[in-house]
Design a protein around this motif. Structure first.
Motif, mmCIF file in Angstrom:
data_model
loop_
_atom_site.group_PDB
_atom_site.id
_atom_site.type_symbol
_atom_site.label_atom_id
_atom_site.label_comp_id
_atom_site.label_asym_id
_atom_site.label_seq_id
_atom_site.Cartn_x
_atom_site.Cartn_y
_atom_site.Cartn_z
ATOM 1 N N ILE A 166 81.204 62.416 47.364
ATOM 2 C CA ILE A 166 80.861 61.937 48.705
ATOM 3 C C ILE A 166 79.708 60.941 48.641
ATOM 4 N N THR A 167 78.710 61.248 47.815
ATOM 5 C CA THR A 167 77.561 60.347 47.684
ATOM 6 C C THR A 167 77.957 59.039 47.022
ATOM 7 N N ASN A 168 78.911 59.083 46.092
ATOM 8 C CA ASN A 168 79.381 57.850 45.426
ATOM 9 C C ASN A 168 79.885 56.834 46.435
ATOM 10 N N HIS A 169 80.598 57.324 47.432
ATOM 11 C CA HIS A 169 81.156 56.419 48.437
ATOM 12 C C HIS A 169 80.051 55.701 49.203
ATOM 13 N N LEU A 170 79.003 56.445 49.568
ATOM 14 C CA LEU A 170 77.881 55.847 50.295
ATOM 15 C C LEU A 170 77.108 54.862 49.419
ATOM 16 N N LEU A 171 76.811 55.255 48.175
ATOM 17 C CA LEU A 171 76.019 54.393 47.293
ATOM 18 C C LEU A 171 76.781 53.127 46.902
#
Length: 344
Positions: A166-171
């Protein structure tokens, strides 16, 4: 003679008191002098606390470099604020605070442990970048993206595989905005490289490397903290110089052209040592040490092969032995490979 001069002074003080009155206002002078340290200390306090300066690593970021970086980082902060607000559906803020030059080791020493660290590549530039912010804010962003409020106490642990995805998508979205903000400096294509939670294990640069550290004030909902974006100075040095240099006038450009022409003319007159030699021969150390007068070394140079024309051990042409006006000479011939290619 000194006593008669100093003695009558007290007796004359009374009659001269009306004349001494104009000098009375000079008395507050000590008070003014004593007030000056207070003013000086106030000015020092306004300038901030003393900072460590390492003379082994002189400052490389000029005022022009900082100005160029500030424009790019502020643009990134504005776009990142929009991205965070849109993705998290909550109030978010990212504001640039400072831009500093540090060694990578000194920067890591300022980070708490644990902390959320993401490293990314900077293709086509060498080196890696680093984005770090508090772990509780990183966990809160995941909570928001999953529909939560982000107000609950966040776990103090590394992210799970799902939280990482999930964090990969934001970063990845933030890195796209980072590349767009730095397009005026240089073209880069950042890509996520990995996550880390212990600062000492974040291998983004060598400990002595000079890095540019941009510090942001970050807020997600009710949570606030400092975020840092770290970039290697050596990778961006040339691009920063190009972006910071003003546009040259026609006169300045003409001067540069004349200087380049003069330099080229001078270089053409520099003497260069040139050698004509047989092909190099490799021998063992034992054979070399056992050489004596009268020994014969087989050069293994084909009789019909041209000699090598070299300078500084670099072969740049080929020649055959000849003579010119009773002197030994060398006639330049085509490269053997080119001749063989033409024959084929």
């Amino acid at each position: 003679m000194t006593q008669p001069e100093t003695g009558p002074a007290p007796s004359m003080a009374g009659p001269q008191s009306p004349e001494a009155s104009p000098a009375a206002p000079a008395a507050p002078a000590p008070a003014a002098a004593s007030a000056s340290p207070t003013a000086g200390s106030g000015s020092r306090s306004r300038r901030g606390e003393p900072r460590t300066y390492d003379f082994r690593r002189p400052t490389k970021l000029s005022r022009e470099h900082v100005r160029v970086l500030q424009i790019a980082q502020e643009a990134f902060a504005r776009q990142a604020t929009t991205i965070l607000t849109t993705f998290l559906r909550a109030g978010a803020r990212l504001e640039l605070a400072t831009i500093e030059q540090q060694s990578y080791d000194d920067y890591l020493a300022t980070l708490p442990s644990p902390v959320f660290i993401s490293t990314f590549t900077l293709e086509p530039l060498a080196g890696k970048g680093l984005l770090a912010y508090p772990l509780d804010i990183a966990m809160a962003t995941v909570d928001h993206m999953l529909g939560g409020s982000g107000r609950a106490a966040q776990p103090n642990r590394p992210m799970t595989a799902m939280e990482t995805a999930i964090t990969n998508h934001l970063l990845s979205r933030l890195l796209d905005e980072f590349a767009a903000s730095f397009a005026s400096i240089t073209e880069i294509q950042p890509a996520l490289n990995g996550f880390e939670y212990n600062p000492q294990l974040a291998q983004a640069a060598a400990g002595s490397d000079t890095v540019m550290v941009a510090t942001f004030s970050m807020a997600v909902g009710a949570r606030e903290g400092d975020a840092t974006l770290v970039l290697p100075f050596s990778s961006f040095a040339q691009a920063l110089n190009n972006a910071a240099s003003p546009q040259l006038s026609e006169t300045a450009l003409a001067k540069r052209r004349r200087a380049a022409e003069a330099l080229t003319a001078r270089l053409n007159l520099v003497p260069v040592d040139v050698s004509v030699r047989f092909a190099p021969l490799s021998v063992s150390s034992a054979d070399l040490l056992s050489l004596a007068v009268g020994d014969v070394l087989l050069l293994r140079h084909p009789p019909d092969a041209p000699l090598e024309v070299t300078t500084n051990d670099v072969t740049f042409a080929y020649a055959i032995a000849s003579n010119h006006r009773r002197r030994l000479a060398a006639t330049i011939v085509p490269t053997p490979y080119a001749a063989a290619k033409d024959t084929a």
